[in-house]
Design a protein around this motif. Structure first.
Motif, PDB file in Angstrom:
ATOM      1  N   VAL A 171       0.842  -1.191   0.000  1.00 52.48           N
ATOM      2  CA  VAL A 171       0.000   0.000   0.000  1.00 52.48           C
ATOM      3  C   VAL A 171       0.879   1.244   0.000  1.00 52.48           C
ATOM      4  CG1 VAL A 171      -1.815   1.275   1.197  1.00 52.48           C
ATOM      5  CG2 VAL A 171      -1.824  -1.225   1.237  1.00 52.48           C
ATOM      6  N   GLU A 172       0.691   2.081  -1.013  1.00 52.62           N
ATOM      7  CA  GLU A 172       1.401   3.353  -1.122  1.00 52.62           C
ATOM      8  C   GLU A 172       0.478   4.460  -0.631  1.00 52.62           C
ATOM      9  OE1 GLU A 172       3.523   5.808  -4.749  1.00 52.62           O
ATOM     10  OE2 GLU A 172       1.465   5.113  -5.010  1.00 52.62           O
ATOM     11  N   ILE A 173       1.002   5.362   0.186  1.00 53.76           N
ATOM     12  CA  ILE A 173       0.206   6.490   0.663  1.00 53.76           C
ATOM     13  C   ILE A 173       0.792   7.787   0.103  1.00 53.76           C
ATOM     14  CG2 ILE A 173      -0.566   5.340   2.764  1.00 53.76           C
ATOM     15  CD1 ILE A 173       1.558   6.878   4.304  1.00 53.76           C
ATOM     16  N   GLY A 174      -0.084   8.745  -0.103  1.00 57.96           N
ATOM     17  CA  GLY A 174       0.344  10.044  -0.617  1.00 57.96           C
ATOM     18  C   GLY A 174      -0.476  11.153   0.004  1.00 57.96           C
ATOM     19  N   SER A 175      -0.019  12.355  -0.136  1.00 53.71           N
ATOM     20  CA  SER A 175      -0.724  13.515   0.414  1.00 53.71           C
ATOM     21  C   SER A 175      -1.542  14.194  -0.674  1.00 53.71           C
ATOM     22  CB  SER A 175       0.269  14.513   1.010  1.00 53.71           C
ATOM     23  OG  SER A 175       1.036  15.113  -0.028  1.00 53.71           O
ATOM     24  N   GLY A 176      -2.477  15.030  -0.255  1.00 53.35           N
ATOM     25  CA  GLY A 176      -3.262  15.793  -1.209  1.00 53.35           C
ATOM     26  C   GLY A 176      -2.412  16.772  -1.996  1.00 53.35           C
ATOM     27  N   GLY A 177      -1.347  17.275  -1.355  1.00 56.58           N
ATOM     28  CA  GLY A 177      -0.451  18.187  -2.061  1.00 56.58           C
ATOM     29  C   GLY A 177       0.238  17.505  -3.232  1.00 56.58           C
ATOM     30  N   LEU A 178       0.674  16.255  -3.023  1.00 61.54           N
ATOM     31  CA  LEU A 178       1.316  15.502  -4.096  1.00 61.54           C
ATOM     32  C   LEU A 178       0.313  15.175  -5.197  1.00 61.54           C
ATOM     33  CD1 LEU A 178       3.750  14.034  -5.239  1.00 61.54           C
ATOM     34  CD2 LEU A 178       3.152  12.049  -3.839  1.00 61.54           C
ATOM     35  N   THR A 179      -0.916  14.844  -4.803  1.00 61.33           N
ATOM     36  CA  THR A 179      -1.965  14.570  -5.798  1.00 61.33           C
ATOM     37  C   THR A 179      -2.200  15.788  -6.674  1.00 61.33           C
ATOM     38  OG1 THR A 179      -3.061  13.003  -4.320  1.00 61.33           O
ATOM     39  CG2 THR A 179      -4.378  13.922  -6.101  1.00 61.33           C
ATOM     40  N   LYS A 180      -2.308  16.958  -6.038  1.00 62.47           N
ATOM     41  CA  LYS A 180      -2.525  18.193  -6.792  1.00 62.47           C
ATOM     42  C   LYS A 180      -1.334  18.490  -7.709  1.00 62.47           C
ATOM     43  CE  LYS A 180      -3.151  23.163  -6.239  1.00 62.47           C
ATOM     44  NZ  LYS A 180      -3.205  24.293  -5.288  1.00 62.47           N
ATOM     45  N   PHE A 181      -0.120  18.237  -7.226  1.00 59.54           N
ATOM     46  CA  PHE A 181       1.079  18.473  -8.040  1.00 59.54           C
ATOM     47  C   PHE A 181       1.059  17.587  -9.279  1.00 59.54           C
ATOM     48  CE2 PHE A 181       5.429  17.248  -9.190  1.00 59.54           C
ATOM     49  CZ  PHE A 181       5.974  18.490  -9.459  1.00 59.54           C
ATOM     50  N   ASN A 182       0.771  16.287  -9.087  1.00 60.59           N
ATOM     51  CA  ASN A 182       0.730  15.364 -10.229  1.00 60.59           C
ATOM     52  C   ASN A 182      -0.348  15.777 -11.235  1.00 60.59           C
ATOM     53  OD1 ASN A 182       2.774  13.777  -9.142  1.00 60.59           O
ATOM     54  ND2 ASN A 182       1.353  12.408  -8.091  1.00 60.59           N
ATOM     55  N   ARG A 183      -1.493  16.229 -10.722  1.00 63.47           N
ATOM     56  CA  ARG A 183      -2.605  16.593 -11.606  1.00 63.47           C
ATOM     57  C   ARG A 183      -2.292  17.860 -12.405  1.00 63.47           C
ATOM     58  NH1 ARG A 183      -6.589  19.756 -10.063  1.00 63.47           N
ATOM     59  NH2 ARG A 183      -6.282  19.285  -7.848  1.00 63.47           N
ATOM     60  N   THR A 184      -1.735  18.874 -11.739  1.00 65.09           N
ATOM     61  CA  THR A 184      -1.428  20.123 -12.433  1.00 65.09           C
ATOM     62  C   THR A 184      -0.262  19.952 -13.409  1.00 65.09           C
ATOM     63  OG1 THR A 184      -0.056  20.774 -10.535  1.00 65.09           O
ATOM     64  CG2 THR A 184      -2.318  21.592 -10.603  1.00 65.09           C
ATOM     65  N   GLN A 185       0.689  19.070 -13.083  1.00 65.08           N
ATOM     66  CA  GLN A 185       1.815  18.831 -13.981  1.00 65.08           C
ATOM     67  C   GLN A 185       1.346  18.245 -15.306  1.00 65.08           C
ATOM     68  OE1 GLN A 185       4.518  20.693 -12.862  1.00 65.08           O
ATOM     69  NE2 GLN A 185       5.790  18.961 -13.415  1.00 65.08           N
TER      70      GLN A 185
END
Length: 427
Positions: A289-303
């Motif tokens: 199981v990999e966990i991530g933060s909302g900040g990283l999710t937003k970064f990946n999406r905007t990139q």
């Protein structure tokens, strides 16, 4: 386009295939429909494929909606995408209603019934039913998708923004509030709450400042309910004025701001309470199981230039996110409806019984909520009808179709397409 899941005759998951290929297999009789939602076929002949590509199951949990995505980490192809609508707040309201009715009955001049709230113990890790339902919904779909897809890893968005933990892995306790990034979470909350625009003029894509709605010089507090976002021009223009005087010519905007200041934090509380319980459920599957933060999710999406949505956020969860291929994806909308009620009778608004509720669940092999196809060959209602049914002991069913409600269809004309499973579906 979402692909079709495939299993062999021993129920082992194979590589998902294009819908056109699935249609050919079904047309030639080499496969049969195994499940409608998510659409899955089972090949009838022995089928071996040594090159099964592993998939990663990704979740973006939310209070009302959870984004679900199946992504191939090698080529970035999104195989499946869905948004799951929870019924947590409906459960909360139903429990509140039941509690009020029981309390009302006890207070009447009737036979005294002793309250029973002190004879129950809560186990370790107990969650309120409205919160536990969110965890169980996701657990259900993890198990379902694992049966039809070669899933080898899971990703979950665990926290919204935890940048202090990124800088200081050993941070704990009060250091979260007293560190160099104190207030960062609050600013991100304001950006989402006020839609990243000035509350007074609505301008976007400019530097925004945190502003006191009721001026601090006149007794205003630093509470979140008294803070908003403002551009520099509006902030200087408002100064120490009361918001009612500042926006006296714009009543609609004033009402909107005052309504948003009273916005409940129930959604954030629900996500924060269930996130670690969900993590334990995902770990119990035995998959990494990999966990991530909302900040990283937003970064990946905007990139990658993707729009904001629940399923796209799910695709972008975690550091493992590749360059995504999302062209032609058809989103599956899933709504948790539950499995009905255990009430022995229906009651009026005061809690008194008004009508009987049948305890027989199945009639002629069908139950209310099944999706059926009825081909009526004679009578006044000749035609083909597809929809959910409401059963009767007489065998005369009602069918809710896209065109409307069709009443009085005999069970003899009905054929089950999808058994009731507690969820409603839409494409």
């Amino acid at each position: 386009m979402c692909k079709v899941f495939v299993i062999d005759n021993e129920k082992r998951s194979l590589n998902p295939i294009h819908p056109a290929q699935a249609r050919q297999l079904l047309k030639r009789g080499k496969a049969a429909v195994f499940r409608r939602f998510p659409f899955t076929i089972v090949v009838k002949e022995s089928y071996t494929d040594a090159t099964v590509s592993p998939l990663r199951l990704k979740f973006d949990p939310g209070a009302k909606y959870t984004g679900i995505a199946l992504v191939n980490d090698v080529n970035g192809e999104v195989v499946f995408a869905a948004e799951l609508k929870h019924r947590g707040f409906a459960i909360r309201d139903a429990l509140t209603s039941r509690r009020q009715l029981r309390r009302s009955r006890r207070s009447r001049k009737t036979r005294y019934r002793q309250p029973r709230f002190f004879n129950r113990t809560r186990p370790q890790g107990w969650l309120a039913p409205s919160l536990q339902s969110r965890v169980e919904n996701i657990k259900t779909w993890v198990n379902r998708l694992r049966k039809v897809a070669p899933i080898t890893a899971i990703s979950q968005e665990l926290v919204k923004f935890d940048t202090q933990l990124i800088r200081h892995p050993d941070i704990q306790g009060k250091e979260y509030q007293q560190g160099t990034l104190a207030g960062f979470e609050t600013r991100q909350y304001f950006l989402e709450k006020w839609n990243r625009e000035c509350a007074y003029c609505g301008i976007k894509d400019v530097p925004l400042q945190i502003e006191h709605i009721h001026p601090k010089s006149k007794g205003g507090s630093n509470s979140i309910t008294n803070l908003t976002l403002s551009c520099e021009k509006c902030n200087l223009k408002k100064g120490t004025q009361d918001i009612k005087n500042f926006l006296k010519k714009d009543k609609s905007r004033l009402e909107k701001i005052l309504a948003l200041t009273k916005k409940s934090l129930a959604d954030a509380a629900a996500v924060n309470t269930t996130r670690f319980a969900l993590l334990e459920v995902l770990k119990s599957t035995g998959l990494p199981v990999e966990i991530g933060s909302g900040g990283l999710t937003k970064f990946n999406r905007t990139q990658q230039g993707l729009n904001k949505s629940h399923w796209l956020d799910a695709c972008c969860v975690g550091a493992s996110t590749p360059i995504l291929k999302i062209k032609g994806i058809r989103l599956l909308l899933i709504t948790a409806n539950g499995h009905g009620t255990r009430q022995s009778c229906r009651t009026d608004k005061y809690g008194f019984p008004i009508r009987h509720c049948s305890r027989t669940k199945f009639h002629f092999g069908f139950q209310t909520g099944d999706i059926v196809k009825a081909v009526v060959t004679k009578g006044k209602k000749i035609g083909t009808y597809i929809g959910r049914i409401a059963t009767r002991a007489t065998g005369s069913f009602n069918i809710s179709t896209v065109q409307g409600l069709i009443q009085g269809i005999s069970h003899k004309y009905c054929k089950t397409i999808h058994k009731k499973d507690g969820y409603a579906y839409a494409i």
